[in-house]
Write an enzyme that holds these catalytic residues in place. Structure first.
Site, PDB file in Angstrom:
ATOM      1  N   ASP A   1       2.653   4.949   1.770  1.00  0.00           N
ATOM      2  CA  ASP A   1       3.621   4.754   2.857  1.00  0.00           C
ATOM      3  C   ASP A   1       4.722   5.800   2.794  1.00  0.00           C
ATOM      4  O   ASP A   1       5.318   6.027   1.730  1.00  0.00           O
ATOM      5  CB  ASP A   1       4.269   3.364   2.749  1.00  0.00           C
ATOM      6  CG  ASP A   1       3.353   2.248   3.197  1.00  0.00           C
ATOM      7  OD1 ASP A   1       2.492   2.499   4.057  1.00  0.00           O
ATOM      8  OD2 ASP A   1       3.486   1.122   2.672  1.00  0.00           O
TER       9      ASP A   1
ATOM     10  N   ARG B   1      -5.452  -4.161  -1.581  1.00  0.00           N
ATOM     11  CA  ARG B   1      -5.899  -2.826  -1.231  1.00  0.00           C
ATOM     12  C   ARG B   1      -5.983  -1.941  -2.461  1.00  0.00           C
ATOM     13  O   ARG B   1      -5.218  -2.111  -3.414  1.00  0.00           O
ATOM     14  CB  ARG B   1      -5.009  -2.184  -0.169  1.00  0.00           C
ATOM     15  CG  ARG B   1      -3.598  -1.815  -0.516  1.00  0.00           C
ATOM     16  CD  ARG B   1      -2.635  -2.993  -0.566  1.00  0.00           C
ATOM     17  NE  ARG B   1      -2.654  -3.850   0.594  1.00  0.00           N
ATOM     18  CZ  ARG B   1      -1.810  -3.735   1.610  1.00  0.00           C
ATOM     19  NH1 ARG B   1      -0.910  -2.782   1.625  1.00  0.00           N
ATOM     20  NH2 ARG B   1      -1.853  -4.589   2.594  1.00  0.00           N
TER      21      ARG B   1
END
Length: 202
Positions: A132, A127
């Site tokens: 997060d 990615r």
């Protein structure tokens, strides 16, 4: 790869200058009763360092959010996939103060990922950017939309090591001191990159 013994810090980590701290604290006057949150960043496609810096700058541009600290960069072997099947990751952790509730912070994290063309078509796939939320204040929640703290943060050196660098006394809600958790996991494949640096937004 260079690994540091337990209790030994990365010598390349420099303290944040007092002038910068004062500048960031002054910016806090725009926030009313902010909460502290920790966000983990990772990238293994494209210009990884540039992408991480872009994500940090995008977070700083969020109304109701101030980036307070940026960790050193770590280079990490991909997790959960066959060796050499993906490029290595650059990982970092940022500490923020925010008046956004967790759900809005999550929306902003996803918006930053989308801005950098993050594609979610494969679990543990490569990615451009991963944003997060590791923890939010002392919140412990098993909400399936946003579990707090992050359900796997306590077992991932690529989250714990940069977090311990930037906040040596940090605690992961419900799990205990980050430094102790880091001592319980392997650092294999997780190496500090002292030659790389991310900037605290001005």
């Amino acid at each position: 790869m260079t690994f540091f013994a337990e209790g030994q810090s990365d010598p390349t980590v420099q303290p944040v200058p007092a002038s910068v701290v004062a500048q960031v604290d002054a910016a806090d006057t725009t926030l009313s009763n902010p909460q502290r949150a920790v966000i983990a960043l990772g990238s293994n496609l494209g210009n990884r360092l540039e992408t991480l810096q872009g994500a940090i700058d995008a977070l700083e541009d969020t109304p109701g959010l101030r980036v307070k600290a940026v960790s050193p960069v770590y280079e990490t072997e991909p997790w959960g996939v066959d060796p050499d099947s993906q490029p290595t990751y650059f990982n970092a952790v940022v500490v923020v103060k925010t008046t956004l509730p967790p759900s809005s912070l999550l929306e902003r994290a996803h918006a930053v990922e989308e801005a950098f063309h993050r594609v979610r078509d494969e679990r543990w796939g490569p990615r451009t950017i991963d944003v997060d939320i590791v923890s939010y204040a002392d919140v412990v929640s098993d909400d399936p939309v946003l579990t707090l703290p992050h359900p796997r943060a306590h077992e991932r050196a690529f989250v714990l090591a940069p977090w311990a660098d930037v906040e040596p006394e940090a605690k992961l809600p419900g799990r205990g001191p980050v430094a102790r958790l880091l001592g319980m996991v392997t650092r294999d494949g997780v190496a500090p990159r002292g030659d790389l640096e991310l900037r605290l937004p001005e």
